[in-house]
Design a protein around this motif. Structure first.
Motif, mmCIF file in Angstrom:
data_model
loop_
_atom_site.group_PDB
_atom_site.id
_atom_site.type_symbol
_atom_site.label_atom_id
_atom_site.label_comp_id
_atom_site.label_asym_id
_atom_site.label_seq_id
_atom_site.Cartn_x
_atom_site.Cartn_y
_atom_site.Cartn_z
ATOM 1 N N LEU A 38 0.822 -1.209 0.000
ATOM 2 C CA LEU A 38 0.000 0.000 0.000
ATOM 3 C C LEU A 38 0.858 1.262 0.000
ATOM 4 O O LEU A 38 0.569 2.225 -0.719
ATOM 5 C CB LEU A 38 -0.922 0.001 1.225
ATOM 6 C CG LEU A 38 -2.215 -0.797 1.096
ATOM 7 C CD1 LEU A 38 -2.951 -0.819 2.429
ATOM 8 C CD2 LEU A 38 -3.110 -0.227 0.008
ATOM 9 N N LEU A 39 1.913 1.262 0.804
ATOM 10 C CA LEU A 39 2.798 2.427 0.831
ATOM 11 C C LEU A 39 3.500 2.609 -0.516
ATOM 12 O O LEU A 39 3.678 3.744 -0.983
ATOM 13 C CB LEU A 39 3.823 2.278 1.952
ATOM 14 C CG LEU A 39 3.277 2.485 3.374
ATOM 15 C CD1 LEU A 39 4.320 2.084 4.405
ATOM 16 C CD2 LEU A 39 2.847 3.936 3.588
ATOM 17 N N GLY B 218 -0.718 14.402 3.614
ATOM 18 C CA GLY B 218 -0.941 15.526 4.518
ATOM 19 C C GLY B 218 -2.325 15.489 5.131
ATOM 20 O O GLY B 218 -3.309 15.145 4.463
ATOM 21 N N ILE B 219 -2.422 15.850 6.404
ATOM 22 C CA ILE B 219 -3.681 15.718 7.151
ATOM 23 C C ILE B 219 -4.803 16.536 6.534
ATOM 24 O O ILE B 219 -5.913 16.033 6.314
ATOM 25 C CB ILE B 219 -3.457 16.120 8.623
ATOM 26 C CG1 ILE B 219 -2.526 15.111 9.303
ATOM 27 C CG2 ILE B 219 -4.786 16.201 9.377
ATOM 28 C CD1 ILE B 219 -2.043 15.527 10.671
ATOM 29 N N ASP B 220 -4.551 17.810 6.246
ATOM 30 C CA ASP B 220 -5.618 18.681 5.731
ATOM 31 C C ASP B 220 -6.132 18.218 4.373
ATOM 32 O O ASP B 220 -7.346 18.162 4.127
ATOM 33 C CB ASP B 220 -5.126 20.124 5.640
ATOM 34 C CG ASP B 220 -4.875 20.735 7.017
ATOM 35 O OD1 ASP B 220 -5.424 20.210 8.006
ATOM 36 O OD2 ASP B 220 -4.124 21.716 7.092
ATOM 37 N N LYS B 221 -5.219 17.888 3.468
ATOM 38 C CA LYS B 221 -5.628 17.430 2.135
ATOM 39 C C LYS B 221 -6.409 16.124 2.217
ATOM 40 O O LYS B 221 -7.416 15.935 1.519
ATOM 41 C CB LYS B 221 -4.400 17.246 1.240
ATOM 42 C CG LYS B 221 -3.714 18.534 0.838
ATOM 43 C CD LYS B 221 -2.518 18.256 -0.058
ATOM 44 C CE LYS B 221 -1.820 19.539 -0.472
ATOM 45 N NZ LYS B 221 -0.631 19.257 -1.329
ATOM 46 N N VAL B 222 -5.935 15.220 3.077
ATOM 47 C CA VAL B 222 -6.613 13.934 3.223
ATOM 48 C C VAL B 222 -8.003 14.132 3.809
ATOM 49 O O VAL B 222 -8.980 13.512 3.344
ATOM 50 C CB VAL B 222 -5.776 12.995 4.120
ATOM 51 C CG1 VAL B 222 -6.594 11.787 4.557
ATOM 52 C CG2 VAL B 222 -4.522 12.540 3.367
ATOM 53 N N GLN B 223 -8.129 15.005 4.789
ATOM 54 C CA GLN B 223 -9.454 15.235 5.384
ATOM 55 C C GLN B 223 -10.426 15.803 4.357
ATOM 56 O O GLN B 223 -11.587 15.380 4.288
ATOM 57 C CB GLN B 223 -9.351 16.175 6.586
ATOM 58 C CG GLN B 223 -10.709 16.381 7.264
ATOM 59 C CD GLN B 223 -10.607 17.170 8.545
ATOM 60 O OE1 GLN B 223 -9.541 17.292 9.139
ATOM 61 N NE2 GLN B 223 -11.719 17.740 8.985
ATOM 62 N N ARG B 224 -9.971 16.759 3.553
ATOM 63 C CA ARG B 224 -10.855 17.323 2.529
ATOM 64 C C ARG B 224 -11.285 16.256 1.526
ATOM 65 O O ARG B 224 -12.446 16.218 1.104
ATOM 66 C CB ARG B 224 -10.154 18.480 1.807
ATOM 67 C CG ARG B 224 -10.080 19.760 2.635
ATOM 68 C CD ARG B 224 -9.724 20.957 1.767
ATOM 69 N NE ARG B 224 -8.359 20.865 1.252
ATOM 70 C CZ ARG B 224 -7.295 21.326 1.890
ATOM 71 N NH1 ARG B 224 -7.427 21.900 3.069
ATOM 72 N NH2 ARG B 224 -6.088 21.223 1.350
ATOM 73 N N THR C 166 -8.524 4.348 -0.033
ATOM 74 C CA THR C 166 -7.815 3.776 1.113
ATOM 75 C C THR C 166 -7.143 4.901 1.894
ATOM 76 O O THR C 166 -6.376 5.682 1.334
ATOM 77 C CB THR C 166 -6.742 2.766 0.668
ATOM 78 O OG1 THR C 166 -7.355 1.739 -0.120
ATOM 79 C CG2 THR C 166 -6.062 2.126 1.875
ATOM 80 N N LEU C 167 -7.462 4.963 3.186
ATOM 81 C CA LEU C 167 -6.841 5.931 4.089
ATOM 82 C C LEU C 167 -5.673 5.250 4.793
ATOM 83 O O LEU C 167 -5.816 4.151 5.328
ATOM 84 C CB LEU C 167 -7.859 6.411 5.119
ATOM 85 C CG LEU C 167 -7.342 7.290 6.261
ATOM 86 C CD1 LEU C 167 -6.807 8.609 5.715
ATOM 87 C CD2 LEU C 167 -8.452 7.537 7.284
ATOM 88 N N ILE C 168 -4.518 5.883 4.787
ATOM 89 C CA ILE C 168 -3.308 5.326 5.393
ATOM 90 C C ILE C 168 -2.830 6.276 6.482
ATOM 91 O O ILE C 168 -2.532 7.444 6.205
ATOM 92 C CB ILE C 168 -2.203 5.115 4.335
ATOM 93 C CG1 ILE C 168 -2.713 4.168 3.240
ATOM 94 C CG2 ILE C 168 -0.932 4.571 4.970
ATOM 95 C CD1 ILE C 168 -1.782 4.033 2.045
ATOM 96 N N LEU C 169 -2.772 5.782 7.719
ATOM 97 C CA LEU C 169 -2.430 6.619 8.862
ATOM 98 C C LEU C 169 -1.264 6.027 9.645
ATOM 99 O O LEU C 169 -1.203 4.812 9.868
ATOM 100 C CB LEU C 169 -3.629 6.749 9.811
ATOM 101 C CG LEU C 169 -4.894 7.403 9.248
ATOM 102 C CD1 LEU C 169 -6.005 7.344 10.270
ATOM 103 C CD2 LEU C 169 -4.623 8.842 8.834
ATOM 104 N N GLY D 89 3.464 14.042 6.737
ATOM 105 C CA GLY D 89 2.512 14.423 7.773
ATOM 106 C C GLY D 89 1.822 13.272 8.466
ATOM 107 O O GLY D 89 0.931 13.492 9.294
ATOM 108 N N GLY D 90 2.209 12.042 8.144
ATOM 109 C CA GLY D 90 1.639 10.883 8.831
ATOM 110 C C GLY D 90 0.311 10.409 8.284
ATOM 111 O O GLY D 90 -0.287 9.465 8.811
ATOM 112 N N ALA D 91 -0.181 11.049 7.232
ATOM 113 C CA ALA D 91 -1.476 10.663 6.644
ATOM 114 C C ALA D 91 -1.389 10.697 5.128
ATOM 115 O O ALA D 91 -0.869 11.655 4.538
ATOM 116 C CB ALA D 91 -2.583 11.609 7.117
ATOM 117 N N GLY D 92 -1.899 9.641 4.516
ATOM 118 C CA GLY D 92 -1.943 9.575 3.062
ATOM 119 C C GLY D 92 -3.243 8.957 2.609
ATOM 120 O O GLY D 92 -3.942 8.298 3.389
#
Length: 344
Positions: free
Chosen positions: A261-262, A278-284, A293-296, A333-336
């Motif tokens: 996945l990575l 990035g957290i903000d982009k992923v949240q939007r 797929t959310l990767i945290l 940012g720890g989120a993709g």
């Protein structure tokens, strides 16, 4: 071991979090027994009460009574698993408990959102594995998730031994024995596939003596051969714990999936295609249902993990948690997110 039940519960909890109501979330570790659970609930309740308004206390006390009923029911049923989770949203007339496959970090909280991420983490990290244990005459079919194993079927066939005194010639005898084993293995495959389909199994592990394991694998349909994550040498009458025996193979399969996945995430990021970091982009992207797929990273702040997980579970993408210390993921940012579609 109803994984689908837990998946549906997580989605229901995510929908509850969209409202501004008082919600009780409890994760209870049974390693210290029922008394330890009761002491934890009482100790945590004493700490919470002074922090609540009068209205919240009324909701809290009623929710605790439903939690006590749930625990009594599990105790009377002889539940001996590693943990339980329970949620109550009285404003939505919602109370639900679930058995856990691993011991959770104990938690009792009152908030306007359910605490989802420990359940989501269990679904990701401890996906059920179908196990077929076979020897020359018997089969045992089970599902293992976390610390829990569930026997779903077992049977034996009367198969002639390798040698025989008198009677048929050795060659004729061996042909009959081979036919009996072929029939036995085909029956084992048929039953295993049916059980695994019914339980939504995506990973399979074979256990037994090398010769029988090979015959079993060769008879599996190609689709199920591709799901085999490993094979272990095993005797059905062994006193060893099969859960501990297969744990390294299960962990390796989980790490392999994370690497894939990575790799896909960063490949898409380099091309500027179906991925975001990035957290903000992923949240939007989550909010407009763009994420497949959310990767945290588990190194993220728990409040951030909870927020992103809640949004994800309400709209359906898979959620993958990556162990701490993954430098490439931390660097973005720890989120993709791997996306379903691209917006120009």
């Amino acid at each position: 071991m109803a994984r689908e039940t837990t998946v549906n519960l997580v989605r229901d909890l995510a929908r509850l979090s969209e409202n501004d109501r008082t919600i009780l979330s409890a994760y209870l570790n049974l390693r210290d027994g029922w008394k330890g659970v009761e002491e934890f609930v009482e100790r945590r309740s004493r700490r919470l009460r002074p922090l609540l308004t009068k209205e919240e206390i009324d909701y809290f006390e009623t929710s605790l009574s439903f939690l006590a009923d749930f625990l009594d029911e599990k105790k009377e049923a002889g539940f001996a698993g590693p943990g339980l989770a329970f949620f109550a949203d009285l404003g939505a007339d919602f109370t639900r408990g679930v058995e856990l496959t691993v011991a959770p970090e104990p938690l009792l909280a009152v908030d306007d959102q359910t605490i989802i991420h420990p359940l989501a983490l269990e679904l990701d990290e401890f996906e059920p594995v179908g196990v077929v244990m076979i020897d020359a005459a018997c089969v045992r079919i089970l599902v293992v998730a976390g610390e829990v194993k569930e026997d779903l079927n077992s049977f034996c066939e009367k198969i002639h031994h390798r040698s025989k005194k008198g009677g048929w010639s050795q060659m004729r005898y061996q042909r009959r024995r081979d036919k009996e084993i072929d029939h036995f293995v085909k029956d084992a495959v048929k039953r295993s596939v049916e059980i695994f389909k019914d339980n939504g199994i995506r990973r399979v592990l074979l256990a037994g003596r090398d010769r029988m394991v090979k015959r079993l694998e060769d008879d599996l349909p190609r689709e199920w051969q591709d799901r085999v994550i490993g094979k272990v040498r095993w005797d059905l009458d062994s006193s060893d714990d099969i859960v501990e025996k297969i744990r390294p193979l299960v962990n390796r399969a989980e790490r392999d999936q994370e690497r894939l996945l990575l790799g896909r995430l960063f490949s898409e990021l380099r091309r500027g295609e179906l991925a975001l970091g990035g957290i903000d982009k992923v949240q939007r992207a989550l909010e407009i249902d763009q994420v497949d797929t959310l990767i945290l990273s588990r190194s993220l702040d728990q409040k951030v993990i909870e927020k992103l997980t809640t949004v994800a579970e309400s709209c359906g993408p898979d959620v993958e948690f990556i162990p701490e210390g993954n430098e490439p993921l931390d660097a973005i940012g720890g989120a993709g997110a791997i996306l379903r579609y691209k917006i120009s």
